[in-house]
Motif scaffolding. Structure first.
Motif, PDB file in Angstrom:
ATOM      1  N   SER A  59     -13.726  -6.220   3.493  1.00  0.00           N
ATOM      2  CA  SER A  59     -12.449  -6.558   4.114  1.00  0.00           C
ATOM      3  C   SER A  59     -12.681  -6.957   5.565  1.00  0.00           C
ATOM      4  N   ARG A 116     -18.422   1.642   0.362  1.00  0.00           N
ATOM      5  CA  ARG A 116     -18.194   0.531  -0.570  1.00  0.00           C
ATOM      6  C   ARG A 116     -19.510  -0.099  -1.015  1.00  0.00           C
ATOM      7  N   LEU A 128      -9.744  -2.582  -5.598  1.00  0.00           N
ATOM      8  CA  LEU A 128      -9.545  -3.281  -4.332  1.00  0.00           C
ATOM      9  C   LEU A 128     -10.328  -2.633  -3.198  1.00  0.00           C
ATOM     10  N   PHE A 129     -10.484  -1.310  -3.266  1.00  0.00           N
ATOM     11  CA  PHE A 129     -11.106  -0.571  -2.178  1.00  0.00           C
ATOM     12  C   PHE A 129     -12.635  -0.490  -2.308  1.00  0.00           C
ATOM     13  N   ARG A 156     -10.708   3.972   1.446  1.00  0.00           N
ATOM     14  CA  ARG A 156      -9.552   3.333   2.084  1.00  0.00           C
ATOM     15  C   ARG A 156      -9.276   3.969   3.442  1.00  0.00           C
ATOM     16  N   TYR A 157      -8.780   3.141   4.339  1.00  0.00           N
ATOM     17  CA  TYR A 157      -8.548   3.511   5.740  1.00  0.00           C
ATOM     18  C   TYR A 157      -7.219   4.259   5.863  1.00  0.00           C
ATOM     19  N   ARG A 193      -6.759  -1.197   3.376  1.00  0.00           N
ATOM     20  CA  ARG A 193      -8.178  -1.536   3.249  1.00  0.00           C
ATOM     21  C   ARG A 193      -8.930  -1.228   4.539  1.00  0.00           C
ATOM     22  N   ASP A 194      -8.310  -1.542   5.680  1.00  0.00           N
ATOM     23  CA  ASP A 194      -8.893  -1.255   6.990  1.00  0.00           C
ATOM     24  C   ASP A 194      -7.755  -1.297   7.997  1.00  0.00           C
ATOM     25  N   TYR A 215       0.817  -1.217   0.000  1.00  0.00           N
ATOM     26  CA  TYR A 215       0.000   0.000   0.000  1.00  0.00           C
ATOM     27  C   TYR A 215       0.851   1.267   0.000  1.00  0.00           C
ATOM     28  N   CYS A 234     -14.513  -4.288   7.528  1.00  0.00           N
ATOM     29  CA  CYS A 234     -15.519  -3.520   6.783  1.00  0.00           C
ATOM     30  C   CYS A 234     -16.375  -4.480   5.961  1.00  0.00           C
ATOM     31  N   ASP A 263      -4.556  -3.567   7.915  1.00  0.00           N
ATOM     32  CA  ASP A 263      -3.444  -3.304   6.998  1.00  0.00           C
ATOM     33  C   ASP A 263      -2.474  -2.251   7.519  1.00  0.00           C
TER      34      ASP A 263
END
Length: 277
Positions: free
Chosen positions: A120, A193, A115-116, A200-201, A253-254, A66, A123, A257
Motif C-alpha cells: 500500500s 505482509r 486486502l491486508f 492493518r494500521y 491499510r496504512d 473500513y 507499506c 486510509d
C-alpha cells in the motif's frame, strides 16, 4: 504474559478521551474528518463524543469501506476549530499476549482479509520481501514471528518527533532508522505482509495508565493488528509492551486510509491537543 480472558472481574476504568484542533484555511475547503471513537467501542461509551465544529457548519456523517466513522464538511476561510470529548468504560486489562496463535495459510484466509496482504501507499512490502524472508523465515511461525518483527522494528528505529514527515514510508523508515509511532507501525506492517501475515494500521488514543513518569505530551497513537488464528490482534512496535487503555478511532491499510483530517485544498494545523486520562 498470561492471557487475560479469565481475569477476575473488576470495576471498569473510566477514561476521558478527547481532542481540540485548530486549522486555518485560506479559502472554503472541503474536508473529511475521522476523529470519533470507533464503532467497535460504541458500547463502551458512557458519554458520547460528538464532533463539535466552530464556526458551525453543516456536517454529513458516513461510514467508510473500513468501518470508520467519518464526517464531511466545508471549512470556511479562516480558523476552524474541531473538538470532541467522551467517556469510555475500559476493562483495564493490558493488551492480550497469545503466543499459541498460528499463522493461517494464504489459501485459508477469509476473502475480506486478503486486502491486508497487499503493498500500500506507505507499506511497500513488494520492496522489502528479500529482507523480510532473510531475517524472519527462521522465527517461530504465528505470534512469535509477528513479535520478532516488532522486536526488530523497536530496536532498529529510534523515536524522534522531529525526524518524520507526512510522506515517510516503511522503506524510508528502514533506511533512516528514525521516526514516530506511525513510521514504526508502517515498517512492521510491511514486514508482516512480506511474510504472508495480514496486517492493518490502527490509530486512536493510548493512555499512560500504569506507565511510570516522565510522560511525553499526549498525542494520537498508531499501532497495528495482525490476523492470526481466527481474528485480529494488537501489536505495538513503538512501545513493544502490552499497554492499558488503548481506544481505537480508525483502521485501514496504512495512515492514508485513516487520516484524522483530509483537506481538499490548503490548510495549516495551528494548535493540537489530545487527552486520554
Amino acid at each position: 504474559m498470561e492471557r487475560l480472558d479469565n481475569a477476575p472481574s473488576q470495576p471498569p476504568l473510566k477514561i476521558r478521551v478527547g481532542f481540540d484542533l485548530e486549522l486555518r484555511c485560506p479559502r472554503p475547503t472541503p474536508m473529511i474528518v475521522t476523529l470519533g471513537v470507533h464503532a467497535s467501542r460504541a458500547g463502551d461509551l458512557l458519554e458520547a463524543d460528538p464532533l463539535q465544529v466552530t464556526p458551525a457548519v453543516p456536517l454529513r456523517s458516513y461510514v467508510d469501506s473500513y468501518g470508520n466513522r467519518c464526517h464531511r464538511l466545508v471549512a470556511p476561510a479562516g480558523l476552524l476549530r474541531l473538538q470532541g470529548s467522551g467517556l469510555v468504560a475500559d476493562p483495564g486489562w493490558t493488551d492480550p499476549v497469545l503466543p499459541e496463535l498460528e499463522q493461517r495459510p494464504v489459501e485459508d484466509l477469509p476473502d475480506d482479509v486478503l486486502l491486508f496482504l497487499l503493498a500500500s501507499r506507505f507499506c511497500e512490502s513488494d520492496l522489502l520481501t528479500d529482507l523480510a524472508w532473510s531475517r524472519f523465515e527462521g522465527a517461530p511461525s504465528g505470534w512469535g514471528r509477528v513479535q520478532a518483527i516488532c522486536d526488530f522494528v523497536h530496536q532498529h528505529v529510534r523515536f524522534d518527533y522531529n525526524r518524520s514527515s507526512p510522506t515517510k514510508s516503511a522503506l524510508q523508515t528502514l533506511e533512516s532508522r528514525e521516526g514516530v509511532c506511525r513510521d514504526f507501525t508502517h515498517l512492521a506492517i510491511a514486514l508482516c505482509r512480506c511474510m504472508n501475515i495480514p496486517a492493518r494500521y490502527c490509530t486512536g488514543y493510548l493512555s499512560d495508565i500504569a506507565v511510570p513518569p516522565p510522560h511525553t505530551a499526549m498525542d494520537f497513537h498508531a499501532w497495528f493488528e495482525a490476523y492470526l488464528g481466527d481474528g485480529w490482534h494488537v501489536f505495538d512496535p513503538r512501545n513493544n509492551t502490552p499497554r492499558i487503555g488503548r481506544i481505537l478511532i480508525a483502521r485501514g491499510r496504512d495512515a492514508a486510509d485513516v487520516a484524522l483530517t483530509t483537506s481538499f485544498g490548503p490548510s495549516v494545523l495551528e494548535s493540537f491537543q489530545v487527552w486520554a486520562r
